[in-house]
Design an enzyme around this catalytic site. Sequence first.
Site, PDB file in Angstrom:
ATOM      1  N   CYS A 175     -44.112   2.457  -1.462  1.00 42.31           N
ATOM      2  CA  CYS A 175     -43.561   1.850  -2.672  1.00 42.31           C
ATOM      3  C   CYS A 175     -42.745   2.857  -3.481  1.00 42.31           C
ATOM      4  O   CYS A 175     -43.273   3.861  -3.970  1.00 42.31           O
ATOM      5  CB  CYS A 175     -44.690   1.292  -3.528  1.00 42.31           C
TER       6      CYS A 175
ATOM      7  N   GLU B 117     -48.653 -25.786  -3.956  1.00 41.46           N
ATOM      8  CA  GLU B 117     -47.488 -24.975  -4.310  1.00 41.46           C
ATOM      9  C   GLU B 117     -46.766 -25.547  -5.522  1.00 41.46           C
ATOM     10  O   GLU B 117     -46.326 -24.796  -6.404  1.00 41.46           O
ATOM     11  CB  GLU B 117     -46.533 -24.885  -3.118  1.00 41.46           C
TER      12      GLU B 117
ATOM     13  N   CYS C  74     -51.845   0.638  -8.705  1.00 42.17           N
ATOM     14  CA  CYS C  74     -51.091   1.234  -7.596  1.00 42.17           C
ATOM     15  C   CYS C  74     -51.987   1.999  -6.610  1.00 42.17           C
ATOM     16  O   CYS C  74     -51.735   1.986  -5.404  1.00 42.17           O
ATOM     17  CB  CYS C  74     -50.000   2.156  -8.136  1.00 42.17           C
TER      18      CYS C  74
ATOM     19  N   CYS D 262     -53.354  -0.229  -3.913  1.00 42.18           N
ATOM     20  CA  CYS D 262     -52.389  -1.068  -3.199  1.00 42.18           C
ATOM     21  C   CYS D 262     -52.231  -0.617  -1.747  1.00 42.18           C
ATOM     22  O   CYS D 262     -52.085   0.582  -1.474  1.00 42.18           O
ATOM     23  CB  CYS D 262     -51.032  -1.017  -3.899  1.00 42.18           C
TER      24      CYS D 262
ATOM     25  N   CYS E 251     -50.550  -5.906  -8.096  1.00 41.14           N
ATOM     26  CA  CYS E 251     -49.194  -5.609  -8.576  1.00 41.14           C
ATOM     27  C   CYS E 251     -48.885  -6.440  -9.815  1.00 41.14           C
ATOM     28  O   CYS E 251     -47.935  -7.234  -9.839  1.00 41.14           O
ATOM     29  CB  CYS E 251     -48.186  -5.886  -7.462  1.00 41.14           C
TER      30      CYS E 251
END
Length: 356
Positions: A219, A39, A210, A213, A203
């Site tokens: 959305c 991370e 889209c 997705c 995204c």
Amino acid sequence: MSTAPESFATAVVRWQAQHGRNSLPWQNTQDPYCVWLSEIMLQQTQVATVIGYFGRFLVRCPTVADLAAASSDEVMGLWSGLGYYSRARNLHRCAQLVMELHGGAFPRDAATLVTLPGIGRSTAAAIASLCFDERVAIMDANVKRVLTRVLGFDADLASTTNERALWDRATALLPTEAEVAAEGPRVMPRYTQGMMDLGASLCSPKKPSCLLCPVNSQCAAAKAGDAERYPVRTRKLKRSSQSLWLLWLQRDDGAVWLSKRPTPGVWAGLQCFPLFESEDALRAALPPALAANLRFLSAVTHVLTHKDLFMHPAQVECARVATDLIAKSLGDGDWFTPAEWAAAGLPAPVRKLLEG
């Protein structure tokens, strides 16, 4: 009989299982050390770049105890080239505090993790969710893009109040207890990973996919056809520039003179060629005989997040017998043989110059 549509969280979890990233070196583990390390490395850095560094780091420091016991120079050497070097300094200090304050075991909740150096709210949540199944939302740049588009959240994220509001909305979208029971164990890790994967793949900032997705039907931005306007942030840091002259001093046996950069400042904590703000200042730092033999190389541009560095390397070779005089002239620093500087923490442009 009609079937109830999937919730947002369930759609993300099921998509991640089938289409998300599941084979990266730091995945398929609940070891918080590995997740934390990945991370921190992934902040401001591409996955493809991190993979090699992550593997090399684990070879030298396979546990948090090994990292805590390493010297700062070793840590900076392992990090050299990844940039944003405050991450490495915080990484080292965090490992030491995990050993000192927590007996070598990472805290299991985000509220405690966030008290450690270099661990912000989103990173703490990622570790707690991925390793310990805590029901807590993450909010890195990719996830912000997903959330603002799905929610149609057009408030300016330059405002702290609006950012807090988005955190609240993100928390409300987390898998419920019923969804955890229905989807089986490890739902929170898969949801958290799924949010990161969506932002890193479908995204995208420009021309998002889209139609592919899993949350397209939920959305707001996809329905309005204006995904690229999200997220909204008006305040932008202005870029600046700085010119620096680098003294590349090399002995006849191949050793180079390096000094550790002060904190704070550019490349803080790294071994570096001496830096000067002008050619005159560089010349004045050398004995006249050496200054007369300076060879100026082509200028190099190095791009930082909000600053362009225009660097002018000046190379000069000296006999080994003259090194005491030079050391007295330059002050703090030392001679590094090729084997020593290769393992040291160097700024990327300095390493590039040395490696030719």
